[in-house]
Design a protein around this motif. Structure first.
Motif, PDB file in Angstrom:
ATOM      1  N   UNK A  52      28.309  19.268  -3.018  1.00  0.00           N
ATOM      2  CA  UNK A  52      28.986  19.371  -1.726  1.00  0.00           C
ATOM      3  C   UNK A  52      30.119  18.354  -1.568  1.00  0.00           C
ATOM      4  N   UNK A  53      30.299  17.498  -2.554  1.00  0.00           N
ATOM      5  CA  UNK A  53      31.361  16.490  -2.510  1.00  0.00           C
ATOM      6  C   UNK A  53      32.593  17.008  -3.228  1.00  0.00           C
ATOM      7  N   UNK A  54      33.737  16.985  -2.554  1.00  0.00           N
ATOM      8  CA  UNK A  54      34.983  17.440  -3.171  1.00  0.00           C
ATOM      9  C   UNK A  54      35.301  16.621  -4.413  1.00  0.00           C
ATOM     10  N   UNK A  55      35.217  15.302  -4.314  1.00  0.00           N
ATOM     11  CA  UNK A  55      35.558  14.429  -5.433  1.00  0.00           C
ATOM     12  C   UNK A  55      34.626  14.665  -6.619  1.00  0.00           C
ATOM     13  N   UNK A  56      33.329  14.730  -6.343  1.00  0.00           N
ATOM     14  CA  UNK A  56      32.351  14.938  -7.405  1.00  0.00           C
ATOM     15  C   UNK A  56      32.508  16.315  -8.045  1.00  0.00           C
ATOM     16  N   UNK A  57      32.664  17.345  -7.230  1.00  0.00           N
ATOM     17  CA  UNK A  57      32.827  18.699  -7.752  1.00  0.00           C
ATOM     18  C   UNK A  57      34.100  18.817  -8.577  1.00  0.00           C
TER      19      UNK A  57
END
Length: 506
Positions: free
Chosen positions: A63-68
């Motif tokens: 659900x994290x933009x940075x992680x995804x």
């Protein structure tokens, strides 16, 4: 004698059952009295138990933009995407139209299951300078939090809030075996497509490129897309253009005004969108990416909501947000009301998250546009939004009933001295609990993720698109066969914008 003995025994048994029945009723009555007493002696601000909150994040989704994005770029790092040049001369536009007509006829006469098949989307393979290069630019610079906008907001956080172009694209181009959404499929032949997706990262380019470099990129993207036969066939009516930040792609939007725009709102003042460029029949409102973490079932059951009304943000805004300063001035100093100045930096994010999780209601006045990310922060925090924005358009409103999770207040009512706080205090605990329960259920509709989840925002995009599709085909076909300038036709943009009228609480 035997008859008399049986009669006596039967009477005794009946008497005993009557006593047990009365005893049971007494226990139930006493339990009810105890419950009512306990409820009345607890805080006047109701809190729900964990069993009332079924919503939770899927542990297998990101659900994290940075992680995804990190995982996405790692998986695509060694791949050099092949770019198909679909640009052809005018004769092939006619050929494409004939092929599409054949496909649609097969679908029409192929039986009910064929006619109601999932939406078919063709994703353009655009040069990497419009896609991967911009994602890498964000990835390599997002830790530079000192890069701020004129109002003090970190630009990378703003990009995350408007990253709907990434979430939709990442889901569409994922291998079909890894996708969970069943109401949309990616096709690789243009004649099979219902809709065409334009993967240009307009928000990243706006914030991270130099002004002239950005405008040049926009012009190149415009030429690339408008040279495609599918665009020329429909004049772009069946093309999806993500322009979720109101400043993005602004210099060339007028040349693509017939396309389906993915927007955060529809500002009717003309400050962000020109009259006739955006309207609900054509375009789609999408939620911001929340700035705070989901308050899950454990968080919701543990939350002690002791604040009546909470607001944290910029107290002075431009355009439609001018009412915010007046409203804040009216509310400051009210009992059980917390009003704080703040921005969207990391410290501000934590403060907002804590404040929302402690509050029953969260104030959502208009900002520079009628909407703001604060609305979606409140929803995922379990805080009932109090919407004071007379011309707000809401995401997926054809599917979701926001009256179940929010309180709508007209600006004229909210500005009356003491009116808003008094109104909120008079909402009954049972009504509050109903809205809190609905909030817990609705939160999943505003959580972008990869892979995209059923009933998540990506899924609802395509459910809303399905409702538009027949109308899109109607106007595309009419434009192809009608004699131009043959008659004056009033189009959808003539209609009045939405507005909030003062209505009783429901």
């Amino acid at each position: 004698m035997a008859g008399k003995h049986f009669s006596s025994a039967s009477a005794a048994a009946k008497s005993q059952r009557s006593l047990l029945f009365l005893f049971g009723l007494s226990i139930i009555f006493l339990s009810l009295i105890f419950y009512l007493f306990a409820s009345s002696s607890s805080s006047s601000f109701p809190t729900l138990h964990a069993t009332a909150f079924p919503a939770a994040q899927n542990p297998n989704a990101d659900y994290s933009f940075v992680s995804s994005l990190e995982k996405f770029l790692t998986n695509h790092k060694s791949k050099s995407p092949s770019i198909r040049d679909d640009t052809v001369d005018e004769r092939n536009v006619k050929r494409l139209d004939d092929l599409i007509a054949e496909e649609e006829e097969k679908r029409l006469y192929g039986g009910e299951s064929s006619f109601y098949s999932p939406i078919r989307v063709y994703v353009y393979d655009m040069p990497s300078k419009f896609t991967y290069d911009l994602l890498w630019l964000f990835h390599n610079t997002y830790r530079e939090t000192s890069n701020l906008t004129s109002n003090g907001s970190p630009v990378h956080r703003l990009i995350e809030q408007h990253s709907i172009d990434y979430w939709l694209w990442a889901d569409l181009i994922a291998p079909e075996s890894e996708r969970l959404l069943k109401n949309v499929v990616r096709v690789h032949k243009q004649e099979e497509a219902d809709l065409f997706y334009i993967p240009v990262f307009t928000t990243i380019s706006f914030f991270l490129l130099e002004k002239q470099q950005c405008k040049a990129l926009y012009r190149e993207a415009l030429k690339w897309v408008t040279d495609q036969p599918a665009w020329n066939r429909s004049e772009g009516r069946d093309h999806i253009l993500p322009v979720h930040h109101p400043w993005s792609f602004k210099s060339v939007r007028k040349f693509m005004k017939k396309a389906i725009w993915l927007l955060p709102d529809m500002d009717s003042t003309g400050n962000w969108y020109k009259p006739g460029h955006v309207y609900l029949e054509k375009d789609l409102i999408l939620p911001y990416v929340p700035n705070v973490h989901l308050c899950d079932s454990k968080c919701l059951s543990d939350s002690k909501r002791t604040t009546l009304l909470f607001f944290r943000g910029r107290l002075k805004r431009n355009a439609g947000g001018k009412i915010r300063a007046k409203l804040v001035a009216e509310l400051i100093g009210s009992k059980d009301v917390v009003i704080e100045e703040g921005t969207t930096g990391e410290g501000g994010k934590n403060a907002a998250q804590i404040g929302m999780r402690k509050s029953i209601f969260c104030l959502n006045p208009a900002g520079d546009t009628p909407s703001s990310a604060r609305l979606f922060d409140a929803i995922v925090s379990g805080c009932i939004p109090v919407i004071v924005s007379d011309e707000l358009e809401l995401p997926f409103e054809g599917i979701l009933d926001y009256r179940k999770i929010a309180v709508f207040i007209s600006s004229s009512d909210a500005m009356q001295p003491g009116w808003l706080v008094s109104y909120l205090r008079n909402i009954s605990p049972s009504q509050i609990r109903l809205k809190q329960t609905s909030l817990a259920k609705y939160s999943r509709h505003f959580l972008y993720s990869h892979p995209a989840q059923p009933l998540g925002p990506e899924d609802l995009v395509w459910r809303m698109m399905a409702g538009k599709l027949v109308n899109i085909k109607l106007h595309s076909r009419r434009s192809q066969r009608a004699v131009k300038e043959s008659r004056s036709i009033c189009s959808c943009e003539c209609r009045r914008p939405n507005s909030t009228s003062p209505v009783p609480f429901a």
